[in-house]
Scaffold this motif. Structure first.
Motif, PDB file in Angstrom:
ATOM      1  N   MET A 384      20.953  41.598  41.096  1.00 17.83           N
ATOM      2  CA  MET A 384      22.031  40.635  40.893  1.00 17.83           C
ATOM      3  C   MET A 384      22.731  40.889  39.559  1.00 17.83           C
ATOM      4  N   ARG A 385      21.954  41.139  38.521  1.00 21.54           N
ATOM      5  CA  ARG A 385      22.524  41.412  37.202  1.00 21.54           C
ATOM      6  C   ARG A 385      23.337  42.709  37.221  1.00 21.54           C
ATOM      7  N   GLU A 386      22.815  43.722  37.905  1.00 28.50           N
ATOM      8  CA  GLU A 386      23.512  45.013  37.975  1.00 28.50           C
ATOM      9  C   GLU A 386      24.860  44.873  38.670  1.00 28.50           C
ATOM     10  N   GLU A 387      24.883  44.143  39.797  1.00 24.64           N
ATOM     11  CA  GLU A 387      26.137  43.978  40.533  1.00 24.64           C
ATOM     12  C   GLU A 387      27.135  43.129  39.754  1.00 24.64           C
ATOM     13  N   MET A 388      26.657  42.147  39.014  1.00 25.87           N
ATOM     14  CA  MET A 388      27.541  41.249  38.276  1.00 25.87           C
ATOM     15  C   MET A 388      28.123  41.904  37.020  1.00 25.87           C
ATOM     16  N   LYS A 389      27.593  43.063  36.627  1.00 30.59           N
ATOM     17  CA  LYS A 389      28.155  43.778  35.483  1.00 30.59           C
ATOM     18  C   LYS A 389      29.597  44.218  35.751  1.00 30.59           C
ATOM     19  N   LYS A 390      29.957  44.341  37.033  1.00 34.51           N
ATOM     20  CA  LYS A 390      31.310  44.757  37.400  1.00 34.51           C
ATOM     21  C   LYS A 390      32.313  43.620  37.215  1.00 34.51           C
ATOM     22  N   ASP A 391      31.796  42.409  37.009  1.00 36.17           N
ATOM     23  CA  ASP A 391      32.640  41.214  36.927  1.00 36.17           C
ATOM     24  C   ASP A 391      33.152  41.024  35.505  1.00 36.17           C
ATOM     25  N   ARG A 392      34.486  40.912  35.343  1.00 41.87           N
ATOM     26  CA  ARG A 392      35.066  40.729  34.013  1.00 41.87           C
ATOM     27  C   ARG A 392      34.901  39.310  33.494  1.00 41.87           C
TER      28      ARG A 392
END
Length: 516
Positions: A384-392
């Protein structure tokens, strides 16, 4: 990563779709002549001081007064107020920022009544757009965002983006900015400044300083409430914040918008000017690039994934709730724990995309499928943390609770994007609503893929409503032929007049019903 921006310019708004590896991840709608956008600067007037909230309501011309909390004043509010007053009157000539003597910073635990008073003019910037029944949220800590830098008047602080990890590069950038920064201006160095030379930073900084003095000039004899400066349009903001080496193409269907963006790109990144392309096709641009189909399948209460897993997304007044369902797509060879982990990992990727796509903010609670092993819960948290890194957008993620819930807070600055994807039902004369037939056919194909490739069904019979039967079988190169070429299996499709419009069922070679 292949990153593309598709812009559909209409009469009243410009719709922007950000695609990453052909997958729709962000959708923005920029209304023409849209006031009260994030970044807009207004000369407001203090309407009411609320001591109990340590806040004030400011009239900026919107139907609801804007909300300004003491913590959003900024430490140099007294300097801003003094300079604003001088700029409005401007009788004896306004001093340049280099010659201006800053006031003392306000106390972090002070009272707003000691800083502002009723009917006082105050320069503010929109921090959050009006949402629902609430007016804009504003700040008086004015800032100007550029390609590489953010300029903050009345501050001398230099800070560097935390995403720049190299300490030597951080020191280099700080030294460069310190050598070029005018007095009484603070600077935040953005992530994209990493590796840039002094000429790039100087050009960006000078542009931002000019913006500040343009604001100051408009304050002369101004009477609140009045807009002083519009933020650049949303498409230009996206380019300013995202344009990098991974941006491959920008497609625009309007010559005016094309010309505006061409000039903007030449200003911020001239080496990328060739990626802007003018679309001249007869087919709508969103249809041509597959955006419309993804919009129709990605919004709504239920969001399905290729494996058959699906999400249920509901919005309450206080928070968003997302429920993860396996859809009975269980691999019999794996244990229940392994199946739960696989479903949750796939769902985590789609949930991170949905948060960006819908621009969901506030509190989000996700009910993943229960897992007993702590190591699996840790894997889910890391995914979840890895995927949310793409979020500005700024966000915070908590580990799964003992009830299996993951809680996320995500910055909300604009109204959530919500696309109505329902059509009137022909079976009930419009008293109900159903999913579009195109989404139904996608769902049927996902089931065919699952039954053929994972369940290894030898023969498939599909019974559907006659309208859907025609949609699937008619034409020289019908959907059924495409399925045959794709899955190497001929699907027998039978029309059933007694079925509801979107009802369908699969049967095996013994004509026994197959449960999906």
């Amino acid at each position: 990563m292949n990153r593309e921006l598709i812009l559909d310019s209409g009469l009243n708004e410009v719709s922007m779709a950000l695609m990453e590896d052909k997958l729709l991840v962000e959708l923005h709608k920029d209304k023409r002549n849209n006031n009260y956008s994030v970044g807009d600067i207004y000369l407001g007037k203090v309407k009411k001081i609320i001591s109990g909230l340590n806040a004030a309501f400011i009239d900026v011309g919107y139907e609801k007064d804007a909300f300004l909390h003491y913590l959003d004043l900024g430490p140099q509010i007294n300097s801003l107020n003094k300079y604003t007053k001088l700029a409005i009157n401007n009788k004896a000539g306004l001093p340049k920022m280099d010659d201006f003597i800053l006031e003392k910073d306000i106390d972090k635990s002070g009272k707003i009544s000691s800083v502002l008073s009723s009917n006082q003019p105050v320069l503010v910037q929109i921090a959050k757009e009006p949402i629902s029944t609430k007016g804009p949220r504003i700040t008086s800590e004015i800032s100007f965002a550029g390609r590489f830098l953010v300029l903050v008047p009345f501050s001398d602080r230099i800070s560097v983006s935390q995403k720049i990890k190299n300490p030597e590069e951080k020191s280099r950038l700080k030294r460069l900015v310190l050598s070029i920064k005018p007095k009484n201006f603070g600077v935040i160095i953005r992530t994209v400044a990493e590796g840039k030379m002094v000429a790039d930073l100087v050009a960006d900084l000078n542009s931002l300083v000019d913006k500040w003095y343009a604001v100051v000039e408009k304050l002369n004899l101004a009477k609140p409430p009045r807009i002083i400066q519009d933020e650049i349009n949303r498409s230009s903001v996206i380019l300013r914040d995202l344009l990098n080496e991974s941006f491959n193409n920008i497609h625009v269907n309007d010559p005016t918008v094309y010309a505006e963006l061409k000039d903007f790109i030449k200003t911020i990144a001239p080496e990328k000017a060739d990626i802007l392309k003018y679309y001249k096709g007869s087919e709508p641009i969103f249809e041509h690039f597959g955006v419309e189909k993804q919009i129709r399948s990605s919004f709504g209460k239920i969001v399905s994934m290729k494996s058959g897993t699906y999400l249920i997304i509901e919005h309450t007044e206080a928070l968003h709730v997302i429920d993860v369902n396996s859809g009975h797509r269980i691999n019999k060879e794996n244990s229940q724990e392994t199946n739960a982990l696989d479903v949750n990992i796939e769902a985590a990727t789609e949930i991170a995309r949905q948060l960006r796509l819908r621009d969901m903010g506030g509190i989000i609670v996700i009910d993943f499928i229960d897992m007993n092993l702590a190591i699996n819960r840790r894997k889910l948290f890391e995914k979840m943390r890895e995927e949310m890194k793409k979020d500005r957008a700024k966000h915070n993620i908590l580990p799964p609770s003992k009830f299996g819930l993951v809680q996320i807070t995500r910055q909300r600055v604009r109204t959530e994007t919500n696309i109505e994807i329902l059509e009137k039902c022909p079976s009930c004369s419009g008293t109900g609503e159903i999913k579009p037939s195109s989404i139904l056919v996608d769902e049927i194909e996902n089931n065919i893929r699952y039954l053929v490739q994972e369940q290894n069904e030898k023969k498939l019979i599909l019974r559907v409503h006659p309208f859907i039967h025609a949609y699937i079988t008619k034409g020289v190169f019908s959907l059924r032929w495409k399925w045959f070429l794709k899955y190497k299996k001929w699907i027998k499709v039978i029309p059933v007049f007694s079925y509801q419009f979107l009802e369908y069922h699969f049967f095996n070679k013994q004509d026994d019903g197959i449960n999906i």
